[in-house]
Design a protein around this motif. Sequence first.
Motif, PDB file in Angstrom:
ATOM      1  N   SER A 180      34.845  35.984  -9.676  1.00 27.69           N
ATOM      2  CA  SER A 180      35.604  36.651  -8.618  1.00 27.69           C
ATOM      3  C   SER A 180      35.699  38.152  -8.880  1.00 27.69           C
ATOM      4  O   SER A 180      35.549  38.970  -7.955  1.00 27.69           O
ATOM      5  N   ASP A 181      35.926  38.505 -10.145  1.00 32.63           N
ATOM      6  CA  ASP A 181      35.992  39.931 -10.508  1.00 32.63           C
ATOM      7  C   ASP A 181      34.654  40.621 -10.248  1.00 32.63           C
ATOM      8  O   ASP A 181      34.604  41.743  -9.720  1.00 32.63           O
ATOM      9  N   LEU A 182      33.584  39.928 -10.626  1.00 30.16           N
ATOM     10  CA  LEU A 182      32.250  40.504 -10.415  1.00 30.16           C
ATOM     11  C   LEU A 182      31.925  40.628  -8.928  1.00 30.16           C
ATOM     12  O   LEU A 182      31.278  41.590  -8.500  1.00 30.16           O
ATOM     13  N   GLU A 183      32.380  39.659  -8.158  1.00 32.93           N
ATOM     14  CA  GLU A 183      32.146  39.706  -6.709  1.00 32.93           C
ATOM     15  C   GLU A 183      32.886  40.883  -6.078  1.00 32.93           C
ATOM     16  O   GLU A 183      32.389  41.512  -5.137  1.00 32.93           O
ATOM     17  N   ASN A 184      34.073  41.176  -6.607  1.00 29.33           N
ATOM     18  CA  ASN A 184      34.820  42.344  -6.119  1.00 29.33           C
ATOM     19  C   ASN A 184      34.062  43.639  -6.439  1.00 29.33           C
ATOM     20  O   ASN A 184      34.008  44.561  -5.620  1.00 29.33           O
ATOM     21  N   GLU A 185      33.490  43.677  -7.657  1.00 25.61           N
ATOM     22  CA  GLU A 185      32.676  44.841  -8.035  1.00 25.61           C
ATOM     23  C   GLU A 185      31.467  44.967  -7.118  1.00 25.61           C
ATOM     24  O   GLU A 185      31.070  46.072  -6.723  1.00 25.61           O
ATOM     25  N   LEU A 186      30.901  43.807  -6.774  1.00 24.06           N
ATOM     26  CA  LEU A 186      29.722  43.798  -5.904  1.00 24.06           C
ATOM     27  C   LEU A 186      30.059  44.349  -4.521  1.00 24.06           C
ATOM     28  O   LEU A 186      29.279  45.108  -3.936  1.00 24.06           O
ATOM     29  N   VAL A 187      31.224  43.974  -4.021  1.00 26.14           N
ATOM     30  CA  VAL A 187      31.663  44.472  -2.710  1.00 26.14           C
ATOM     31  C   VAL A 187      31.848  45.990  -2.759  1.00 26.14           C
ATOM     32  O   VAL A 187      31.470  46.710  -1.826  1.00 26.14           O
ATOM     33  N   GLU A 188      32.415  46.469  -3.867  1.00 23.88           N
ATOM     34  CA  GLU A 188      32.610  47.917  -4.028  1.00 23.88           C
ATOM     35  C   GLU A 188      31.268  48.655  -4.042  1.00 23.88           C
ATOM     36  O   GLU A 188      31.117  49.715  -3.419  1.00 23.88           O
ATOM     37  N   LEU A 189      30.302  48.079  -4.760  1.00 23.82           N
ATOM     38  CA  LEU A 189      28.966  48.691  -4.803  1.00 23.82           C
ATOM     39  C   LEU A 189      28.314  48.672  -3.427  1.00 23.82           C
ATOM     40  O   LEU A 189      27.664  49.638  -3.019  1.00 23.82           O
ATOM     41  N   ASP A 190      28.503  47.571  -2.720  1.00 22.47           N
ATOM     42  CA  ASP A 190      27.928  47.450  -1.378  1.00 22.47           C
ATOM     43  C   ASP A 190      28.526  48.497  -0.437  1.00 22.47           C
ATOM     44  O   ASP A 190      27.814  49.096   0.375  1.00 22.47           O
ATOM     45  N   ASP A 191      29.830  48.707  -0.570  1.00 19.81           N
ATOM     46  CA  ASP A 191      30.491  49.733   0.245  1.00 19.81           C
ATOM     47  C   ASP A 191      29.960  51.124  -0.098  1.00 19.81           C
ATOM     48  O   ASP A 191      29.755  51.961   0.785  1.00 19.81           O
ATOM     49  N   LYS A 192      29.742  51.344  -1.402  1.00 20.95           N
ATOM     50  CA  LYS A 192      29.228  52.644  -1.848  1.00 20.95           C
ATOM     51  C   LYS A 192      27.841  52.917  -1.287  1.00 20.95           C
ATOM     52  O   LYS A 192      27.518  54.042  -0.897  1.00 20.95           O
ATOM     53  N   LEU A 193      27.019  51.862  -1.267  1.00 20.82           N
ATOM     54  CA  LEU A 193      25.649  52.022  -0.770  1.00 20.82           C
ATOM     55  C   LEU A 193      25.614  52.484   0.685  1.00 20.82           C
ATOM     56  O   LEU A 193      24.625  53.059   1.138  1.00 20.82           O
ATOM     57  N   ASN A 194      26.685  52.207   1.403  1.00 18.58           N
ATOM     58  CA  ASN A 194      26.755  52.602   2.810  1.00 18.58           C
ATOM     59  C   ASN A 194      27.488  53.923   3.017  1.00 18.58           C
ATOM     60  O   ASN A 194      27.642  54.373   4.153  1.00 18.58           O
ATOM     61  N   GLU A 195      27.942  54.514   1.900  1.00 17.42           N
ATOM     62  CA  GLU A 195      28.606  55.812   2.011  1.00 17.42           C
ATOM     63  C   GLU A 195      27.573  56.911   2.225  1.00 17.42           C
ATOM     64  O   GLU A 195      26.398  56.774   1.867  1.00 17.42           O
ATOM     65  N   GLU A 196      28.009  58.032   2.750  1.00 17.75           N
ATOM     66  CA  GLU A 196      27.109  59.134   3.099  1.00 17.75           C
ATOM     67  C   GLU A 196      26.415  59.733   1.883  1.00 17.75           C
ATOM     68  O   GLU A 196      25.292  60.236   1.978  1.00 17.75           O
ATOM     69  N   ASP A 197      27.083  59.674   0.715  1.00 20.60           N
ATOM     70  CA  ASP A 197      26.492  60.251  -0.495  1.00 20.60           C
ATOM     71  C   ASP A 197      25.306  59.443  -1.014  1.00 20.60           C
ATOM     72  O   ASP A 197      24.542  59.928  -1.850  1.00 20.60           O
ATOM     73  N   PHE A 198      25.190  58.204  -0.550  1.00 20.54           N
ATOM     74  CA  PHE A 198      24.130  57.330  -1.052  1.00 20.54           C
ATOM     75  C   PHE A 198      23.154  56.888   0.031  1.00 20.54           C
ATOM     76  O   PHE A 198      22.143  56.265  -0.271  1.00 20.54           O
ATOM     77  N   LYS A 199      23.429  57.218   1.264  1.00 21.39           N
ATOM     78  CA  LYS A 199      22.597  56.739   2.366  1.00 21.39           C
ATOM     79  C   LYS A 199      22.108  57.911   3.213  1.00 21.39           C
ATOM     80  O   LYS A 199      22.900  58.734   3.662  1.00 21.39           O
ATOM     81  N   VAL A 200      20.796  57.966   3.392  1.00 21.36           N
ATOM     82  CA  VAL A 200      20.222  59.021   4.234  1.00 21.36           C
ATOM     83  C   VAL A 200      20.529  58.689   5.685  1.00 21.36           C
ATOM     84  O   VAL A 200      20.237  57.592   6.162  1.00 21.36           O
ATOM     85  N   THR A 201      21.129  59.636   6.365  1.00 24.04           N
ATOM     86  CA  THR A 201      21.546  59.390   7.746  1.00 24.04           C
ATOM     87  C   THR A 201      20.394  59.618   8.722  1.00 24.04           C
ATOM     88  O   THR A 201      19.396  60.270   8.394  1.00 24.04           O
ATOM     89  N   ALA A 202      20.563  59.097   9.915  1.00 27.82           N
ATOM     90  CA  ALA A 202      19.559  59.285  10.968  1.00 27.82           C
ATOM     91  C   ALA A 202      19.404  60.769  11.288  1.00 27.82           C
ATOM     92  O   ALA A 202      18.295  61.245  11.573  1.00 27.82           O
ATOM     93  N   GLU A 203      20.521  61.498  11.220  1.00 26.29           N
ATOM     94  CA  GLU A 203      20.477  62.939  11.491  1.00 26.29           C
ATOM     95  C   GLU A 203      19.643  63.674  10.440  1.00 26.29           C
ATOM     96  O   GLU A 203      18.906  64.614  10.757  1.00 26.29           O
ATOM     97  N   GLU A 204      19.760  63.225   9.185  1.00 28.64           N
ATOM     98  CA  GLU A 204      18.990  63.870   8.110  1.00 28.64           C
ATOM     99  C   GLU A 204      17.496  63.582   8.248  1.00 28.64           C
ATOM    100  O   GLU A 204      16.664  64.461   8.005  1.00 28.64           O
ATOM    101  N   PHE A 205      17.170  62.348   8.624  1.00 25.96           N
ATOM    102  CA  PHE A 205      15.763  62.032   8.890  1.00 25.96           C
ATOM    103  C   PHE A 205      15.232  62.900  10.032  1.00 25.96           C
ATOM    104  O   PHE A 205      14.125  63.443   9.962  1.00 25.96           O
TER     105      PHE A 205
END
Length: 209
Positions: free
Chosen positions: A65-90
Amino acid sequence: MTKTVQDNTINIFDNQIYDKGVRSKKLKQEYNQLTERIKDISHKIEYYRKNDDYAEATKLKRQQSDLENELVELDDKLNEEDFKVTAEEFEEFYKAYNGEMSEFKAEHQKLSEEMNNKLKEVMKVYRKMVENKNEAGRRVSREQYVKHEKLAPNATYNHYKGQIFDHEVNLDKDKHDTTPRGYAWKLEKALDAVSRDEFQKYHYGHKQW
């Protein structure tokens, strides 16, 4: 060559897209490793449950359960602007890229025409060289007959051959190859040297890629 094209494509890539890509890939690697750990724990939980060891299974379930919570946090991070190239940037990148490439293509076309014009100039000079060699060849072909006639005046095999090829006429004191193939080799060697020199400027850090 004087630099006239803007560096927008390179700046957008270096400071936005590539930087985000590196961070995203590192985070994705952590995400994948965490996923594998969760899968491994799931297998262990199933094993302990089958063996009626619910206490150990429960401990592992909490860990999972703890690891799954970490996984959710990482998944959220992957969708943050600092980690995801936006359509505008492309869009910004390709707008800059297409604009700059059109300038390079126009310059390439201009230089290509200049090269072709230089080749036409070379052809004109080479034509004069061939004409000169042909005129010399008219004398050489006769001298060849005379030489054999002088050596063996009664030989029946001595015939005047008439026209000879210009590459059979050697007027160069250093015996350089002045045939089209010879000049093609010289040109290829010279142009290869230019390409190698320009490559090495970037490769050895004299110019920034």
